[in-house]
Design an enzyme around this catalytic site. Structure first.
Site, PDB file in Angstrom:
ATOM      1  N   SER A 156       0.809  -1.194  -0.119  1.00 17.55           N
ATOM      2  CA  SER A 156      -0.157  -0.100   0.064  1.00 17.55           C
ATOM      3  C   SER A 156       0.745   1.161  -0.194  1.00 17.55           C
ATOM      4  O   SER A 156       2.073   1.128   0.084  1.00 17.55           O
ATOM      5  CB  SER A 156      -0.980  -0.087   1.375  1.00 17.55           C
ATOM      6  OG  SER A 156      -1.855   1.040   1.187  1.00 17.55           O
ATOM      7  N   CYS A 157       0.298   2.426  -0.323  1.00 20.71           N
ATOM      8  CA  CYS A 157       1.122   3.694  -0.277  1.00 20.71           C
ATOM      9  C   CYS A 157      -0.070   4.823  -0.145  1.00 20.71           C
ATOM     10  O   CYS A 157      -1.063   4.400   0.611  1.00 20.71           O
ATOM     11  CB  CYS A 157       2.030   3.808  -1.357  1.00 20.71           C
ATOM     12  SG  CYS A 157       1.184   3.703  -3.176  1.00 20.71           S
ATOM     13  N   GLY A 158       0.414   5.845  -0.862  1.00 20.50           N
ATOM     14  CA  GLY A 158      -0.528   7.111  -0.921  1.00 20.50           C
ATOM     15  C   GLY A 158      -1.495   6.927  -1.820  1.00 20.50           C
ATOM     16  O   GLY A 158      -2.688   7.172  -1.465  1.00 20.50           O
TER      17      GLY A 158
END
Length: 285
Positions: free
Chosen positions: A240-242
């Site tokens: 996951s990330c932004g």
């Protein structure tokens, strides 16, 4: 667990194959909203010989208000075909060398059934440092037919991740910087809460490559980055990330370690962090 073919190719390899008939080069450079010059303008100024621009925002589901979500298989096939790519081609992706979007585009190709895809190690940065030729202006390819088939196992939805907060069947690894993960820094997108998915681990994506050369770090250093963050490499993983782009850097590093069955949370923090969204955690993992 068997080690997969390394998805990275060297600048030396690409320079030797740049004119091959079935080799197609895509510039998948990307920046956060509001950062100028735009990636397309950078591409027009200088790109690898024959490279076509792959726009992460364009090759996405335009009916979804979230940024650059995975499109339908039909749309991916149409968009990629219009970039001059057929199912018979070897695709080599690169970005500016800051390791942001080439891994995302690579994972998209794998998710839509095209395994013959590689990433240029070091990207445009290393290519130019070595004094190799670039071109300017737009490459307009002849459209090809590309048939895509979507593998949903490679992607996760918010509903799946909400269920996972309870079950903890999959480890969630967040690629954002520690201050964003811990909720100490504001998010770059307006209206998004600060923090992380409860139970997530944090491996900032910039730990995985050498900023000076643009090359991805050696396998032992990649392995250490994950294990030092408390990640179990023999248990299921979701990245996951932004907004689902830099998570691909974690996905790529894991793939190079032979862990090829991970999934990517497409909506990532731009979805989870919305006001009124699911529960969030703050502080260190």
């Amino acid at each position: 667990m068997t080690t997969a073919t390394d998805p990275l190719v060297s600048t030396e390899w690409l320079a030797a194959h740049v004119g091959d008939a079935n080799l197609k080069i895509l510039d998948a450079s990307f920046k956060l909203p509001g950062v100028l010059p735009l990636p397309k303008d950078d591409y027009l100024a200088a790109h690898l010989p024959g490279a076509v621009f792959f726009d992460v925002d364009a090759v996405s589901d335009h009916s979804n208000p979230l940024p650059h979500m995975f499109p339908s298989a039909e749309q991916f096939g149409r968009d990629v075909g219009n970039l001059g790519i057929s199912n018979a081609d070897t695709v080599v992706l690169y970005d500016a060398g800051g390791w942001v979007a080439a891994p995302r585009a690579w994972w998209m190709f794998l998710s839509y059934g095209h395994s013959n895809v590689r990433i240029l190690n070091g990207g445009l940065k290393k290519w130019r440092t070595e004094g190799r030729a670039t071109e300017s202006g737009e490459v307009k390819p002849k459209p090809e037919t590309f048939t895509a088939s979507y593998d949903a196992n490679r992607v996760r939805s918010m509903q799946q991740l909400i269920a996972n907060v309870e079950s903890r069947k999959e480890q969630v690894i967040d690629a954002r910087a520690a201050d964003r993960f811990e909720g100490r820094a504001p998010e770059p997108r307006p209206g998004i809460r600060s923090g992380h998915i409860p139970g997530a681990r944090n491996v900032p994506y910039n730990l995985l490559f050498d900023a000076a050369t643009g090359e991805m770090k050696p396998l032992d250093e990649l392995r250490a980055a994950f294990t030092n963050a408390g990640v179990k490499l023999d248990a299921p993983i979701v990245t996951s990330c932004g907004s689902g782009v830099s998570a691909g850097v974690l996905t790529l590093a894991l793939y190079r370690l032979g862990i090829t069955d991970t999934a990517l949370y497409d909506g990532s923090w731009s979805e989870w962090g919305q006001a009124g969204g699911p529960a969030i955690a703050t502080g260190p993992a």
